[in-house]
Design a protein around this motif. Structure first.
Motif, short mmCIF file in Angstrom:
data_model
loop_
_atom_site.label_atom_id
_atom_site.label_comp_id
_atom_site.label_asym_id
_atom_site.label_seq_id
_atom_site.Cartn_x
_atom_site.Cartn_y
_atom_site.Cartn_z
N ASN A 1 1.64 -48.14 78.16
CA ASN A 1 2.75 -47.37 77.61
C ASN A 1 4.05 -48.19 77.58
O ASN A 1 5.15 -47.65 77.55
CB ASN A 1 2.97 -46.11 78.45
CG ASN A 1 3.86 -45.09 77.76
OD1 ASN A 1 3.66 -44.75 76.60
ND2 ASN A 1 4.85 -44.59 78.48
N THR A 2 3.93 -49.51 77.58
CA THR A 2 5.12 -50.35 77.66
C THR A 2 5.87 -50.46 76.33
O THR A 2 5.26 -50.50 75.26
CB THR A 2 4.77 -51.77 78.15
OG1 THR A 2 5.97 -52.55 78.21
CG2 THR A 2 3.79 -52.46 77.21
N ASN A 3 7.20 -50.53 76.43
CA ASN A 3 8.02 -50.84 75.26
C ASN A 3 8.97 -52.00 75.57
O ASN A 3 9.98 -52.18 74.91
CB ASN A 3 8.81 -49.61 74.79
CG ASN A 3 9.89 -49.18 75.76
OD1 ASN A 3 9.88 -49.58 76.93
ND2 ASN A 3 10.83 -48.38 75.30
N THR A 4 8.63 -52.80 76.58
CA THR A 4 9.49 -53.91 76.99
C THR A 4 9.80 -54.85 75.83
O THR A 4 10.95 -55.28 75.65
CB THR A 4 8.82 -54.71 78.13
OG1 THR A 4 8.59 -53.85 79.23
CG2 THR A 4 9.71 -55.87 78.57
N ALA A 5 8.80 -55.18 75.02
CA ALA A 5 8.99 -56.18 73.97
C ALA A 5 9.82 -55.68 72.79
O ALA A 5 10.28 -56.49 71.98
CB ALA A 5 7.62 -56.64 73.46
N VAL A 6 10.03 -54.37 72.69
CA VAL A 6 10.69 -53.86 71.48
C VAL A 6 12.20 -53.91 71.54
O VAL A 6 12.87 -53.79 70.51
CB VAL A 6 10.27 -52.39 71.17
CG1 VAL A 6 8.76 -52.23 71.23
CG2 VAL A 6 10.95 -51.40 72.09
N ASN A 7 12.77 -54.07 72.72
CA ASN A 7 14.22 -53.99 72.84
C ASN A 7 14.91 -55.17 72.17
O ASN A 7 14.46 -56.32 72.30
CB ASN A 7 14.62 -53.88 74.31
CG ASN A 7 14.12 -52.59 74.93
OD1 ASN A 7 14.25 -51.53 74.36
ND2 ASN A 7 13.51 -52.69 76.12
N PRO A 8 16.02 -54.94 71.47
CA PRO A 8 16.66 -55.98 70.67
C PRO A 8 17.43 -56.99 71.51
O PRO A 8 17.66 -56.82 72.71
CB PRO A 8 17.60 -55.18 69.77
CG PRO A 8 17.95 -53.98 70.58
CD PRO A 8 16.70 -53.63 71.33
N LEU A 9 17.84 -58.05 70.83
CA LEU A 9 18.61 -59.13 71.44
C LEU A 9 20.00 -59.13 70.80
O LEU A 9 20.14 -59.25 69.59
CB LEU A 9 17.90 -60.47 71.17
CG LEU A 9 16.45 -60.53 71.65
CD1 LEU A 9 15.69 -61.63 70.92
CD2 LEU A 9 16.39 -60.76 73.15
N TYR A 10 21.03 -59.04 71.64
CA TYR A 10 22.39 -58.92 71.11
C TYR A 10 23.39 -59.48 72.10
O TYR A 10 23.39 -59.11 73.27
CB TYR A 10 22.69 -57.45 70.82
CG TYR A 10 24.05 -57.19 70.21
CD1 TYR A 10 24.34 -57.60 68.91
CD2 TYR A 10 25.04 -56.54 70.93
CE1 TYR A 10 25.59 -57.37 68.34
CE2 TYR A 10 26.29 -56.29 70.37
CZ TYR A 10 26.56 -56.71 69.08
OH TYR A 10 27.79 -56.47 68.53
N GLN A 11 24.23 -60.39 71.62
CA GLN A 11 25.29 -60.98 72.42
C GLN A 11 24.77 -61.56 73.74
O GLN A 11 25.33 -61.34 74.82
CB GLN A 11 26.40 -59.97 72.67
CG GLN A 11 27.23 -59.64 71.44
CD GLN A 11 27.97 -60.88 70.91
OE1 GLN A 11 28.72 -61.53 71.63
NE2 GLN A 11 27.76 -61.20 69.63
N LEU A 12 23.70 -62.34 73.61
CA LEU A 12 23.10 -62.99 74.77
C LEU A 12 23.36 -64.48 74.76
O LEU A 12 23.61 -65.09 73.71
CB LEU A 12 21.59 -62.75 74.79
CG LEU A 12 21.11 -61.30 74.93
CD1 LEU A 12 19.59 -61.24 74.81
CD2 LEU A 12 21.56 -60.71 76.26
N SER A 13 23.26 -65.11 75.93
CA SER A 13 23.26 -66.57 75.99
C SER A 13 21.97 -67.06 75.35
O SER A 13 20.99 -66.31 75.22
CB SER A 13 23.33 -67.04 77.44
OG SER A 13 22.12 -66.67 78.13
#
Length: 287
Positions: A40-52
Motif C-alpha cells: 500500500n506504499t505511495n513513497t515513490a509518488v511524492n514530488p520533488l520541489y525546491q530540493l538540493s
C-alpha cells in the motif's frame, strides 16, 4: 470485508496523491524500508520541489536511492520494442499489489469517461476529482519520459551519463503506459543499467517534478553503439531551430540548485517538443 479494507487503505494513502511509474525493478517498490514490502506504499509518488541536488537525485530525500529492487529484478527494455509501466497514485492501484483488485484503466483505480476533463472550471480548467493528474484533459497532459545510464551502481550515475531515451506524449493519463525503446540501445553490464522515470507537469498545481529510479536491462540487443554525453535540454518553445540536438539530460527545474533549463517567464519546461524531445524513442542519443 478484506476488499473493503484494502480499498479504504488505498483511499487513505492517496488522499494527498501524486503519480509514479510502478513496475519490476523500481527503487522503493515496497516503500522506504529495506526488507519491507508494503503493498500500500505511495513513497515513490511524492514530488520533488525546491530540493538540493543531493536530495532531488533519485529521491534521496526519502531514502529511495538506498532501497533497490531484489537482486536479479530488472525493468526489461526490449530493444526496438516497448516497455510497459503502470502509472498510479499508489502501488495498491496496480497489479503489483493485492492481485490487481484495486486497479482500473486509470491511475486512481476509479472509473472515468474517455474524455475525462475539468468541465471548464475557472482558471486552467483542471480536472477536479483527481488533482494528481495535473491536467485539464488528455491533450494538456505534459508528457513523461524514461532515461538510462550504463552504470550499474546508482552512485555512479550523473547528469552527463543519464540520457533520456523515450518520451510518451500526453501522459500521465491511463494506468498502462508503454514507452518505445530505441533499437540501437546496446546491452547493459552484467549487473544491469540504471534507469529513471520522469515527469514535469505544465500546470494545474505546484510546478514541481518527478524522478524515480529503476534497475533496468536492455534485452534482445546485439548493438555495439554507445550513448553520447547528455547535455541540458534547451527550452526552445515553438522554435525548433533553438532546440538542443542529440542526447539530452533529464530536466531539473524549480529546485534549490542544479537547475539546467531556463524557460521564459510564465513558461514551464517539459518532456515534449518545447524542450526538443520528440515523441517516442529518442534515436539521436548515440555517439
Amino acid at each position: 470485508m478484506v476488499a473493503t479494507t484494502l480499498s479504504l487503505l488505498a483511499l487513505v494513502a492517496t488522499s494527498q496523491a501524486h503519480t509514479a511509474a510502478f513496475a519490476p525493478g523500481m527503487y522503493c517498490k515496497g516503500g522506504p524500508v529495506a526488507g519491507v514490502d508494503d503493498q500500500n506504499t505511495n513513497t515513490a509518488v511524492n514530488p520533488l520541489y525546491q530540493l538540493s541536488f543531493k536530495d532531488f537525485w533519485f529521491q534521496h530525500d526519502r531514502g529511495c536511492d538506498q532501497v533497490p529492487p531484489p537482486s536479479g529484478e530488472f525493468l526489461q527494455l526490449p530493444a526496438g520494442g516497448k516497455v510497459t509501466v503502470e502509472l498510479a497514485h499508489n502501488r495498491a492501484q496496480t497489479t503489483l499489489s493485492y492481485g490487481g483488485a484495486n486497479t482500473s484503466d486509470w491511475p486512481d483505480g476509479k472509473s472515468h469517461p474517455e474524455d475525462w476533463n475539468g468541465n471548464n472550471v475557472p482558471g486552467e480548467g483542471c480536472i477536479q476529482d483527481d488533482g494528481a493528474m495535473h491536467t485539464s484533459n488528455h491533450s494538456t497532459a505534459a508528457g513523461t519520459a524514461l532515461a538510462i545510464s550504463y552504470h550499474s551502481n546508482i552512485a555512479e550515475v550523473t547528469l552527463e551519463n543519464l540520457v533520456v531515451f523515450s518520451v510518451l506524449p500526453n501522459t500521465p493519463w491511463k494506468r498502462i503506459a508503454q514507452y518505445d525503446v530505441p533499437a540501437g540501445l546496446p546491452p547493459c553490464p552484467a549487473d544491469g543499467c540504471t534507469c529513471a522515470w520522469l515527469w514535469l507537469p505544465k500546470g494545474c498545481g505546484t510546478a514541481n517534478e518527478y524522478m524515480q529510479g529503476f534497475k533496468c536491462k536492455v534485452t534482445g540487443s546485439s548493438s555495439t553503439k554507445t550513448l553520447g554525453t547528455a547535455k541540458p535540454p534547451t527550452f526552445c518553445g515553438t522554435d525548433s531551430s533553438k532546440c538542443q540536438a542529440g542526447p539530452k539530460q533529464i530536466i531539473i527545474w524549480n529546485q534549490k540548485e542544479a537547475n539546467n533549463v531556463s524557460p521564459p517567464s510564465g513558461q514551464i519546461p517539459g518532456y515534449n517538443t518545447k524542450n526538443g524531445f520528440q515523441p517516442g524513442a529518442q534515436n539521436d542519443i548515440f555517439a
